[in-house]
Design a protein around this motif. Structure first.
Motif, PDB file in Angstrom:
ATOM      1  N   TYR A   1      62.155  35.897  46.372  1.00 47.46           N
ATOM      2  CA  TYR A   1      63.343  35.176  46.813  1.00 47.46           C
ATOM      3  C   TYR A   1      64.557  35.847  46.175  1.00 47.46           C
ATOM      4  CZ  TYR A   1      60.075  31.377  48.044  1.00 47.46           C
ATOM      5  OH  TYR A   1      59.051  30.623  48.568  1.00 47.46           O
ATOM      6  N   GLU A   2      65.532  36.189  46.997  1.00 46.67           N
ATOM      7  CA  GLU A   2      66.777  36.785  46.508  1.00 46.67           C
ATOM      8  C   GLU A   2      66.550  38.020  45.629  1.00 46.67           C
ATOM      9  OE1 GLU A   2      69.083  35.218  48.837  1.00 46.67           O
ATOM     10  OE2 GLU A   2      70.252  36.030  47.195  1.00 46.67           O
ATOM     11  N   GLY A   3      65.520  38.784  45.991  1.00 48.18           N
ATOM     12  CA  GLY A   3      65.336  40.089  45.361  1.00 48.18           C
ATOM     13  C   GLY A   3      64.785  40.077  43.960  1.00 48.18           C
ATOM     14  N   VAL A   4      64.280  38.944  43.487  1.00 47.97           N
ATOM     15  CA  VAL A   4      63.776  38.911  42.120  1.00 47.97           C
ATOM     16  C   VAL A   4      62.562  37.986  41.997  1.00 47.97           C
ATOM     17  CG1 VAL A   4      65.470  37.158  41.432  1.00 47.97           C
ATOM     18  CG2 VAL A   4      64.429  38.589  39.676  1.00 47.97           C
ATOM     19  N   TYR A   5      61.596  38.449  41.209  1.00 53.98           N
ATOM     20  CA  TYR A   5      60.387  37.670  40.945  1.00 53.98           C
ATOM     21  C   TYR A   5      60.324  37.321  39.467  1.00 53.98           C
ATOM     22  CZ  TYR A   5      55.598  37.147  39.288  1.00 53.98           C
ATOM     23  OH  TYR A   5      54.484  36.721  38.617  1.00 53.98           O
ATOM     24  N   PRO A   6      60.139  36.041  39.090  1.00 52.18           N
ATOM     25  CA  PRO A   6      60.191  34.865  39.971  1.00 52.18           C
ATOM     26  C   PRO A   6      61.601  34.651  40.506  1.00 52.18           C
ATOM     27  CG  PRO A   6      60.033  34.194  37.663  1.00 52.18           C
ATOM     28  CD  PRO A   6      59.898  35.680  37.686  1.00 52.18           C
ATOM     29  N   GLY A   7      61.712  33.839  41.535  1.00 53.69           N
ATOM     30  CA  GLY A   7      63.000  33.648  42.196  1.00 53.69           C
ATOM     31  C   GLY A   7      64.057  33.067  41.258  1.00 53.69           C
ATOM     32  N   PRO A   8      65.318  33.148  41.659  1.00 55.83           N
ATOM     33  CA  PRO A   8      66.373  32.575  40.827  1.00 55.83           C
ATOM     34  C   PRO A   8      66.218  31.052  40.730  1.00 55.83           C
ATOM     35  CG  PRO A   8      67.232  33.154  42.991  1.00 55.83           C
ATOM     36  CD  PRO A   8      65.825  33.673  42.935  1.00 55.83           C
ATOM     37  N   THR A   9      66.697  30.501  39.634  1.00 56.57           N
ATOM     38  CA  THR A   9      66.607  29.054  39.431  1.00 56.57           C
ATOM     39  C   THR A   9      67.719  28.360  40.206  1.00 56.57           C
ATOM     40  OG1 THR A   9      65.660  29.400  37.253  1.00 56.57           O
ATOM     41  CG2 THR A   9      66.686  27.248  37.652  1.00 56.57           C
ATOM     42  N   ILE A  10      67.354  27.307  40.898  1.00 59.90           N
ATOM     43  CA  ILE A  10      68.367  26.457  41.529  1.00 59.90           C
ATOM     44  C   ILE A  10      68.557  25.263  40.610  1.00 59.90           C
ATOM     45  CG2 ILE A  10      68.932  25.000  43.518  1.00 59.90           C
ATOM     46  CD1 ILE A  10      67.314  26.937  45.259  1.00 59.90           C
ATOM     47  N   GLU A  11      69.806  24.986  40.258  1.00 54.90           N
ATOM     48  CA  GLU A  11      70.097  23.835  39.411  1.00 54.90           C
ATOM     49  C   GLU A  11      70.869  22.811  40.220  1.00 54.90           C
ATOM     50  OE1 GLU A  11      71.235  23.942  35.505  1.00 54.90           O
ATOM     51  OE2 GLU A  11      69.838  25.552  34.954  1.00 54.90           O
ATOM     52  N   ALA A  12      70.473  21.565  40.099  1.00 55.54           N
ATOM     53  CA  ALA A  12      71.167  20.500  40.816  1.00 55.54           C
ATOM     54  C   ALA A  12      71.270  19.278  39.922  1.00 55.54           C
ATOM     55  CB  ALA A  12      70.421  20.155  42.095  1.00 55.54           C
ATOM     56  N   LYS A  13      72.242  18.435  40.273  1.00 55.90           N
ATOM     57  CA  LYS A  13      72.407  17.176  39.536  1.00 55.90           C
ATOM     58  C   LYS A  13      71.833  16.040  40.367  1.00 55.90           C
ATOM     59  CE  LYS A  13      76.723  18.106  37.117  1.00 55.90           C
ATOM     60  NZ  LYS A  13      77.232  19.115  38.089  1.00 55.90           N
ATOM     61  N   VAL A  14      71.351  15.022  39.704  1.00 55.23           N
ATOM     62  CA  VAL A  14      70.842  13.841  40.402  1.00 55.23           C
ATOM     63  C   VAL A  14      71.950  13.315  41.322  1.00 55.23           C
ATOM     64  CG1 VAL A  14      70.096  11.442  40.082  1.00 55.23           C
ATOM     65  CG2 VAL A  14      69.182  13.245  38.610  1.00 55.23           C
ATOM     66  N   GLY A  15      71.609  13.113  42.582  1.00 52.88           N
ATOM     67  CA  GLY A  15      72.569  12.596  43.552  1.00 52.88           C
ATOM     68  C   GLY A  15      73.364  13.663  44.280  1.00 52.88           C
ATOM     69  N   GLU A  16      73.318  14.898  43.792  1.00 57.43           N
ATOM     70  CA  GLU A  16      74.044  15.996  44.460  1.00 57.43           C
ATOM     71  C   GLU A  16      73.239  16.429  45.688  1.00 57.43           C
ATOM     72  OE1 GLU A  16      74.220  19.486  41.990  1.00 57.43           O
ATOM     73  OE2 GLU A  16      75.008  20.756  43.591  1.00 57.43           O
TER      74      GLU A  16
ATOM     75  N   ALA B   1      52.067  37.016  45.823  1.00 61.64           N
ATOM     76  CA  ALA B   1      52.971  38.140  46.058  1.00 61.64           C
ATOM     77  C   ALA B   1      54.319  37.948  45.366  1.00 61.64           C
ATOM     78  CB  ALA B   1      53.176  38.335  47.559  1.00 61.64           C
ATOM     79  N   GLY B   2      54.602  36.721  44.914  1.00 58.19           N
ATOM     80  CA  GLY B   2      55.826  36.504  44.141  1.00 58.19           C
ATOM     81  C   GLY B   2      56.723  35.373  44.600  1.00 58.19           C
ATOM     82  N   LEU B   3      56.328  34.649  45.643  1.00 59.83           N
ATOM     83  CA  LEU B   3      57.232  33.651  46.222  1.00 59.83           C
ATOM     84  C   LEU B   3      57.173  32.305  45.487  1.00 59.83           C
ATOM     85  CD1 LEU B   3      56.865  34.549  50.015  1.00 59.83           C
ATOM     86  CD2 LEU B   3      58.772  35.079  48.481  1.00 59.83           C
ATOM     87  N   ALA B   4      57.865  32.240  44.352  1.00 65.77           N
ATOM     88  CA  ALA B   4      57.979  30.997  43.581  1.00 65.77           C
ATOM     89  C   ALA B   4      59.196  31.075  42.676  1.00 65.77           C
ATOM     90  CB  ALA B   4      56.721  30.761  42.738  1.00 65.77           C
ATOM     91  N   GLY B   5      59.795  29.920  42.409  1.00 64.54           N
ATOM     92  CA  GLY B   5      60.945  29.876  41.508  1.00 64.54           C
ATOM     93  C   GLY B   5      61.192  28.455  41.011  1.00 64.54           C
ATOM     94  N   PHE B   6      62.061  28.330  40.003  1.00 61.71           N
ATOM     95  CA  PHE B   6      62.361  27.012  39.427  1.00 61.71           C
ATOM     96  C   PHE B   6      63.492  26.318  40.182  1.00 61.71           C
ATOM     97  CE2 PHE B   6      60.368  28.721  35.549  1.00 61.71           C
ATOM     98  CZ  PHE B   6      59.628  27.624  35.144  1.00 61.71           C
ATOM     99  N   TYR B   7      63.429  25.002  40.149  1.00 61.02           N
ATOM    100  CA  TYR B   7      64.499  24.145  40.662  1.00 61.02           C
ATOM    101  C   TYR B   7      64.646  23.044  39.623  1.00 61.02           C
ATOM    102  CZ  TYR B   7      66.941  21.195  44.176  1.00 61.02           C
ATOM    103  OH  TYR B   7      67.841  20.423  44.901  1.00 61.02           O
ATOM    104  N   ILE B   8      65.719  23.103  38.874  1.00 65.84           N
ATOM    105  CA  ILE B   8      65.889  22.143  37.783  1.00 65.84           C
ATOM    106  C   ILE B   8      66.866  21.059  38.205  1.00 65.84           C
ATOM    107  CG2 ILE B   8      66.650  21.826  35.391  1.00 65.84           C
ATOM    108  CD1 ILE B   8      65.545  24.629  34.816  1.00 65.84           C
ATOM    109  N   LEU B   9      66.367  19.847  38.214  1.00 65.88           N
ATOM    110  CA  LEU B   9      67.195  18.708  38.577  1.00 65.88           C
ATOM    111  C   LEU B   9      67.633  18.021  37.293  1.00 65.88           C
ATOM    112  CD1 LEU B   9      68.391  16.912  40.740  1.00 65.88           C
ATOM    113  CD2 LEU B   9      66.190  15.758  40.940  1.00 65.88           C
ATOM    114  N   ARG B  10      68.957  17.964  37.113  1.00 71.17           N
ATOM    115  CA  ARG B  10      69.500  17.431  35.861  1.00 71.17           C
ATOM    116  C   ARG B  10      70.157  16.081  36.055  1.00 71.17           C
ATOM    117  NH1 ARG B  10      69.561  21.137  31.960  1.00 71.17           N
ATOM    118  NH2 ARG B  10      69.306  23.298  32.588  1.00 71.17           N
TER     119      ARG B  10
END
Ligand code: C2O
Ligand code: CU
Ligand code: CU
Length: 519
Positions: free
Chosen positions: A60-75, A173-182
């Motif tokens: 994802y987006e040229g890097v393994y593991p994919g970049p982290t997506i950060e979100a806030k509760v309710g966003e 093959a590499g398709l995984a990444g973090f999604y941190i919900l804050r």
């Protein structure tokens, strides 16, 4: 020859930048903003170890593991997941298993946000796959842009591929990444943050001498199918955040690590060579009620553990995270202490940049227990082992294939208890989409009697979950010879979602079933 350990620094995935979009409709109500991300899947080359040539990966987006997506509760977050992969598969595709049969193209993708509460059309249903530029789409495909409302508890989620019949290959093959919900409320807890809060995904891989990924083309002994799925695959090399046996330089202070087992099939039972405490503060569904102090931490595929490690009394030391979980777990081959028995190294050598003011609060979050008396239905669901038409191991849920009619239809907003009956030899990490659940207990039963008479005779008391399994979970270890009971409220959406074993070779063949939340 095994690769040298602790010669490369552990990378920390970068955080993806989104675009803030405001909806300026002059309706008098406050503007609702949405964060929009565009995430491309591409074939890339990346260095995974000092002594390995570049490895071809899907990322994802040229890097393994994919970049982290950060979100806030309710966003509100929207993501356009785009497939820009080449037409040729990277790994051997078995076309005899569900979803992978022709004329379905070999290269297909669909993205699931693991642990998220989302509408079915944004969940990454295995048959909602799509090819490059959405040229061909699967039978249940409806929309290109996924919506994540993030109306749920803060926690460590992860996004990964979920395509029917090839999930094991796409994730490997590499398709995984973090999604941190804050949750902004978490700030008040004064946990280690900023550069002292680090996500770490542990995965196993094997490599060919040219640096390419090795994934088996057939089981041992072989079947008549070639290439063929294998019952499960264990790599001989351990990676953290996409680097083989990395080291991380740390300060003598507290750190928060968000651990994820992102492996196809391997379990990890982690310890530190310093024998120091692992203080677990959260799991799949966010913070626990109270911190739990552990000497060892077991993580099945897809499980997460939010932990605090305190290096303040370890200045100058090198500390290794070891693993002693047999593969398959728990009765399989022991790990090799020189290779799969090690994960990564901490070097406590950075000077303390500022006094460590972080704390480990005695009370972390509120967990409202779901009561068994609220349950309107108790389901008994078996984890089965059988053989397919080619004589290969076939794993099933309730003796049914993925494409058989839906049998589990919980009513919206009702509470149910699901009993996972496991007469097999292995622990299966069972994951439900949409909901978080609580573990009620585990109870041993007479497996031989069950196999002969299809009746349960329990052979011991029901044991409550481990302290670090209390709170909210989305993946539960169903151990061999035990009935594992979970309780969940099926809300807030209706529709069809999968539940499955998160050993990816099992999920692909055919340990996954749809369930439907109905009105
Ligand atoms: Cu992490 Cu259905 O998956
Ligand atoms: Cu999931
Ligand atoms: Cu399984």
């Amino acid at each position: 020859m095994a690769l040298a350990k602790y010669v490369d620094a552990m990378p920390i995935p970068g955080v993806l930048k989104g675009r803030r979009i405001r909806n300026h409709k002059h309706c008098g109500r406050p503007c609702k903003s949405v964060t929009f991300y565009r995430v491309k899947m591409e074939q890339i080359k990346q260095k995974l170890h000092r002594d390995l040539p570049m490895t071809t990966l899907w990322a994802y987006e040229g890097v393994y593991p994919g970049p982290t997506i950060e979100a806030k509760v309710g966003e509100k977050v929207k993501v356009l997941w785009e497939n820009k992969l080449p037409p040729k598969p990277l790994l051997p595709v078995d076309t005899t298993i569900h979803g992978a049969q022709p004329p379905n193209p070999a290269v297909r993708t669909v993205v699931h946000l693991h642990g998220a509460s989302v509408q079915p059309e944004s969940d990454g249903y295995p048959e909602s796959w799509f090819t490059k530029d959405f040229e061909i789409v699967g039978p249940t495909f409806t929309n290109k842009i996924y919506t994540y409302p993030n109306n749920q508890r803060a926690s460590t989620l992860w996004y990964h591929d979920h395509t029917l019949g090839i999930t094991r290959l796409n994730v490997y093959a590499g398709l995984a990444g973090f999604y941190i919900l804050r949750d902004p409320m978490e700030k008040k807890l004064c946990l280690p943050e900023g550069k002292y809060e680090i996500p770490m995904v542990i995965q196993d891989r094997s490599f060919n001498p040219d640096g390419s990924l090795f994934y088996p083309t057939e089981p041992d002994p072989p079947s008549t199918v070639y290439p063929s799925i294998v019952p499960e695959f264990f790599g001989d090399t351990i990676l953290v955040n996409g680097m083989v046996w990395p080291y991380l330089k740390v300060e003598p202070r507290k750190y928060r690590f968000r651990l994820l087992n992102g492996s196809n099939a391997r379990f990890y039972r982690l310890r530190l060579t310093s024998n120091q405490d692992i203080i677990q503060i959260g799991n799949d569904g966010g913070l626990l009620k109270h911190p739990v102090i552990l000497k060892e931490l077991l993580l099945a595929p897809a499980e997460r553990a939010d932990i605090i490690l305190d290096f303040s009394h370890h200045m100058g030391q090198s500390i290794i995270i070891t693993n002693d979980a047999a593969a398959p777990f728990p009765g399989g081959t022991p790990v090799d202490p020189d290779t799969t028995g090690q994960v990564m190294q901490f070097r406590v050598e950075l000077p303390l940049s500022a006094p460590d003011r972080s704390v480990i609060p005695a009370h972390l979050s509120e967990i409202t227990r779901l009561k068994e008396s609220e349950a309107v239905k108790h389901r008994h669901l078996t984890l089965n082992e059988t053989t397919d038409q080619y004589g290969r191991l076939l794993l099933l849920l309730n003796d049914m294939m993925w494409d058989e009619p839906i049998t589990e239809k919980p009513k919206l907003n009702t509470v149910e208890v699901w009993n996972f009956i496991n007469p097999t030899m292995d622990t299966h990490p069972i994951h439900l989409h949409l909901v978080h659940f609580q573990i009620l207990d585990r109870q041993p039963f007479d497996v031989d009697y069950y196999q002969t008479y299809h009746e349960i005779i329990t052979t011991g008391p029901a044991v409550p979950p481990q302290p670090n399994e209390k709170g909210w979970k989305d993946t539960v270890r169903a151990n061999p010879g035990e009935i594992t009971r979970i309780i969940a409220r099926f809300d807030p959406y209706t529709g069809i979602y999968p539940w499955h074993c998160h050993i990816l070779e099992h999920e692909d063949h055919d340990m996954m079933r749809p369930y439907e939340v109905v009105k």
